[in-house]
Design a protein around this motif. Structure first.
Motif, PDB file in Angstrom:
ATOM      1  N   ALA A 160       0.878  -1.241  -0.025  1.00  0.00           N
ATOM      2  CA  ALA A 160      -0.043  -0.075  -0.068  1.00  0.00           C
ATOM      3  C   ALA A 160       0.863   1.459   0.097  1.00  0.00           C
ATOM      4  O   ALA A 160       1.966   1.466   0.587  1.00  0.00           O
ATOM      5  CB  ALA A 160      -0.775  -0.021   1.276  1.00  0.00           C
ATOM      6  N   TRP A 161       0.395   2.350  -0.704  1.00  0.00           N
ATOM      7  CA  TRP A 161       1.434   3.633  -0.768  1.00  0.00           C
ATOM      8  C   TRP A 161       0.643   4.669  -0.525  1.00  0.00           C
ATOM      9  O   TRP A 161      -0.626   4.753  -0.391  1.00  0.00           O
ATOM     10  CB  TRP A 161       1.608   3.475  -2.304  1.00  0.00           C
ATOM     11  N   ARG A 162       1.315   5.630   0.008  1.00  0.00           N
ATOM     12  CA  ARG A 162       0.642   7.216   0.212  1.00  0.00           C
ATOM     13  C   ARG A 162       1.814   8.065   0.222  1.00  0.00           C
ATOM     14  O   ARG A 162       2.883   7.654   0.369  1.00  0.00           O
ATOM     15  CB  ARG A 162       0.173   7.059   1.844  1.00  0.00           C
ATOM     16  N   THR A 163       1.618   9.412  -0.351  1.00  0.00           N
ATOM     17  CA  THR A 163       2.399  10.336  -0.542  1.00  0.00           C
ATOM     18  C   THR A 163       2.177  11.481   0.390  1.00  0.00           C
ATOM     19  O   THR A 163       0.855  11.676   0.849  1.00  0.00           O
ATOM     20  CB  THR A 163       2.370  10.829  -1.953  1.00  0.00           C
ATOM     21  N   VAL A 164       3.088  11.795   1.125  1.00  0.00           N
ATOM     22  CA  VAL A 164       3.390  12.651   2.421  1.00  0.00           C
ATOM     23  C   VAL A 164       4.282  14.004   1.950  1.00  0.00           C
ATOM     24  O   VAL A 164       5.230  13.844   1.252  1.00  0.00           O
ATOM     25  CB  VAL A 164       3.796  12.163   3.457  1.00  0.00           C
ATOM     26  N   THR A 165       3.604  15.125   2.176  1.00  0.00           N
ATOM     27  CA  THR A 165       4.293  16.265   1.732  1.00  0.00           C
ATOM     28  C   THR A 165       5.226  16.716   3.176  1.00  0.00           C
ATOM     29  O   THR A 165       4.655  16.460   4.228  1.00  0.00           O
ATOM     30  CB  THR A 165       3.081  17.376   1.668  1.00  0.00           C
ATOM     31  N   THR A 166       6.495  16.904   2.568  1.00  0.00           N
ATOM     32  CA  THR A 166       7.290  17.430   3.848  1.00  0.00           C
ATOM     33  C   THR A 166       7.033  18.674   4.022  1.00  0.00           C
ATOM     34  O   THR A 166       6.583  19.495   3.282  1.00  0.00           O
ATOM     35  CB  THR A 166       8.959  17.064   3.284  1.00  0.00           C
ATOM     36  N   ALA A 178      -3.295   6.062   8.861  1.00  0.00           N
ATOM     37  CA  ALA A 178      -4.022   6.467   7.622  1.00  0.00           C
ATOM     38  C   ALA A 178      -4.662   5.163   6.953  1.00  0.00           C
ATOM     39  O   ALA A 178      -5.746   5.222   6.517  1.00  0.00           O
ATOM     40  CB  ALA A 178      -3.287   7.238   6.913  1.00  0.00           C
ATOM     41  N   HIS A 179      -3.875   4.135   6.920  1.00  0.00           N
ATOM     42  CA  HIS A 179      -4.298   3.098   6.065  1.00  0.00           C
ATOM     43  C   HIS A 179      -5.452   2.310   6.976  1.00  0.00           C
ATOM     44  O   HIS A 179      -6.345   2.232   6.202  1.00  0.00           O
ATOM     45  CB  HIS A 179      -3.138   2.054   5.835  1.00  0.00           C
ATOM     46  N   LEU A 180      -5.310   2.354   8.127  1.00  0.00           N
ATOM     47  CA  LEU A 180      -6.516   1.732   9.156  1.00  0.00           C
ATOM     48  C   LEU A 180      -7.689   2.427   9.073  1.00  0.00           C
ATOM     49  O   LEU A 180      -8.515   1.763   8.813  1.00  0.00           O
ATOM     50  CB  LEU A 180      -5.807   1.531  10.451  1.00  0.00           C
ATOM     51  N   TYR A 181      -7.834   3.587   9.070  1.00  0.00           N
ATOM     52  CA  TYR A 181      -8.747   4.541   8.963  1.00  0.00           C
ATOM     53  C   TYR A 181      -9.496   4.605   7.387  1.00  0.00           C
ATOM     54  O   TYR A 181     -10.467   4.347   7.521  1.00  0.00           O
ATOM     55  CB  TYR A 181      -8.239   6.186   8.892  1.00  0.00           C
ATOM     56  N   GLU A 182      -8.616   4.465   6.255  1.00  0.00           N
ATOM     57  CA  GLU A 182      -9.184   4.410   5.174  1.00  0.00           C
ATOM     58  C   GLU A 182      -9.789   2.903   4.714  1.00  0.00           C
ATOM     59  O   GLU A 182     -10.782   3.027   4.306  1.00  0.00           O
ATOM     60  CB  GLU A 182      -8.133   4.802   4.022  1.00  0.00           C
ATOM     61  N   ALA A 183      -8.818   1.860   5.105  1.00  0.00           N
ATOM     62  CA  ALA A 183      -9.496   0.733   4.978  1.00  0.00           C
ATOM     63  C   ALA A 183     -10.630   0.108   5.677  1.00  0.00           C
ATOM     64  O   ALA A 183     -11.447  -0.571   5.078  1.00  0.00           O
ATOM     65  CB  ALA A 183      -8.295  -0.372   5.160  1.00  0.00           C
ATOM     66  N   ASP A 208     -13.197   5.487  12.646  1.00  0.00           N
ATOM     67  CA  ASP A 208     -12.202   6.220  13.595  1.00  0.00           C
ATOM     68  C   ASP A 208     -11.673   5.034  14.543  1.00  0.00           C
ATOM     69  O   ASP A 208     -12.290   4.804  15.623  1.00  0.00           O
ATOM     70  CB  ASP A 208     -12.905   7.405  14.476  1.00  0.00           C
ATOM     71  N   VAL A 209     -10.515   4.658  14.120  1.00  0.00           N
ATOM     72  CA  VAL A 209     -10.188   3.422  15.017  1.00  0.00           C
ATOM     73  C   VAL A 209      -9.767   3.699  16.472  1.00  0.00           C
ATOM     74  O   VAL A 209      -9.591   2.893  17.352  1.00  0.00           O
ATOM     75  CB  VAL A 209      -8.702   3.005  14.292  1.00  0.00           C
ATOM     76  N   ARG A 210      -9.710   5.224  16.693  1.00  0.00           N
ATOM     77  CA  ARG A 210      -9.571   5.454  18.031  1.00  0.00           C
ATOM     78  C   ARG A 210     -10.798   5.214  19.031  1.00  0.00           C
ATOM     79  O   ARG A 210     -10.633   5.196  20.290  1.00  0.00           O
ATOM     80  CB  ARG A 210      -9.226   6.946  18.383  1.00  0.00           C
ATOM     81  N   ARG A 211     -11.876   5.041  18.344  1.00  0.00           N
ATOM     82  CA  ARG A 211     -13.067   4.801  19.112  1.00  0.00           C
ATOM     83  C   ARG A 211     -13.578   3.415  19.183  1.00  0.00           C
ATOM     84  O   ARG A 211     -14.724   2.970  19.681  1.00  0.00           O
ATOM     85  CB  ARG A 211     -14.391   5.477  18.378  1.00  0.00           C
ATOM     86  N   ILE A 238     -10.135  -4.602  11.946  1.00  0.00           N
ATOM     87  CA  ILE A 238      -8.647  -4.196  11.855  1.00  0.00           C
ATOM     88  C   ILE A 238      -8.211  -5.504  10.826  1.00  0.00           C
ATOM     89  O   ILE A 238      -7.394  -5.320  10.022  1.00  0.00           O
ATOM     90  CB  ILE A 238      -7.905  -3.875  13.038  1.00  0.00           C
ATOM     91  N   ARG A 239      -8.248  -6.793  11.313  1.00  0.00           N
ATOM     92  CA  ARG A 239      -7.690  -7.699  10.659  1.00  0.00           C
ATOM     93  C   ARG A 239      -8.131  -7.857   9.383  1.00  0.00           C
ATOM     94  O   ARG A 239      -7.239  -8.106   8.386  1.00  0.00           O
ATOM     95  CB  ARG A 239      -8.429  -8.972  11.421  1.00  0.00           C
ATOM     96  N   ALA A 240      -9.369  -7.277   8.786  1.00  0.00           N
ATOM     97  CA  ALA A 240      -9.705  -7.413   7.528  1.00  0.00           C
ATOM     98  C   ALA A 240      -8.991  -6.275   6.701  1.00  0.00           C
ATOM     99  O   ALA A 240      -8.608  -6.316   5.467  1.00  0.00           O
ATOM    100  CB  ALA A 240     -11.145  -7.040   7.357  1.00  0.00           C
ATOM    101  N   ALA A 241      -8.474  -5.376   7.354  1.00  0.00           N
ATOM    102  CA  ALA A 241      -7.800  -4.053   6.967  1.00  0.00           C
ATOM    103  C   ALA A 241      -6.077  -4.453   6.771  1.00  0.00           C
ATOM    104  O   ALA A 241      -5.821  -3.861   5.839  1.00  0.00           O
ATOM    105  CB  ALA A 241      -7.892  -3.034   7.627  1.00  0.00           C
TER     106      ALA A 241
END
Length: 150
Positions: free
Chosen positions: A15-21, A47-52, A56-59, A138-141
């Motif tokens: 999985a890929w994501r671009t981050v701005t420095t 970010a992957h967990l949230y999107e997949a 809100d994985v914190r909840r 989470i397991r599914a992600a």
């Protein structure tokens, strides 16, 4: 003394994501501050967990806490160029996940740095936060991110 393993190749990640420095990411020596690498690892994973999951994985009643991190550095990174983060999972257990995150900047197929990031799931409804089974969402992600054999 054994020879240092080579920098991981781009093909090793799923999985890929671009981050701005940002300007503040560089240290006094003009390259990415060590602490920023760890922020990038955390961002790539969560970010992957949230999107997949779409959650809100914190909840969730069970949350992933970081049990281990490390970083291998191969070449410098820095502002102002963006960084591509590659994510792969090496192991999924009952209550834990082992991730590897490659950081790439500019041309080239080998990581400038690679992080190891371990999440252990704990019961967030219990103040003692005992280790518990990973939520199925989470397991599914993370299972699709398992390193392909070979």
């Amino acid at each position: 003394m054994s020879e240092r393993p080579p920098a991981p190749h781009r093909d090793e990640y799923v999985a890929w994501r671009t981050v701005t420095t940002r300007w503040r990411d560089d240290d006094a020596y003009g390259h990415l501050n060590n602490a920023t690498y760890y922020e990038l690892f955390d961002t790539a994973v969560n970010a992957h967990l949230y999107e997949a999951t779409g959650l809100d994985v914190r909840r969730l009643p069970a949350i992933g806490v970081v049990a281990e991190t490390s970083c291998r550095y191969f070449r410098e990174l820095g502002f102002p160029r963006p960084i591509e983060t590659g994510l792969v999972v090496d192991k999924v257990g009952r209550s834990s996940v082992v991730y590897r995150i490659g950081l790439f900047q500019g041309e080239g197929d080998h990581a400038a740095a690679e992080g190891r990031f371990v999440h252990v799931y704990v019961d967030d409804t219990d103040p003692a936060r005992p280790v518990t089974a990973m939520p199925e969402e989470i397991r599914a992600a993370v299972v699709p991110l398992l390193r392909p054999p070979g």
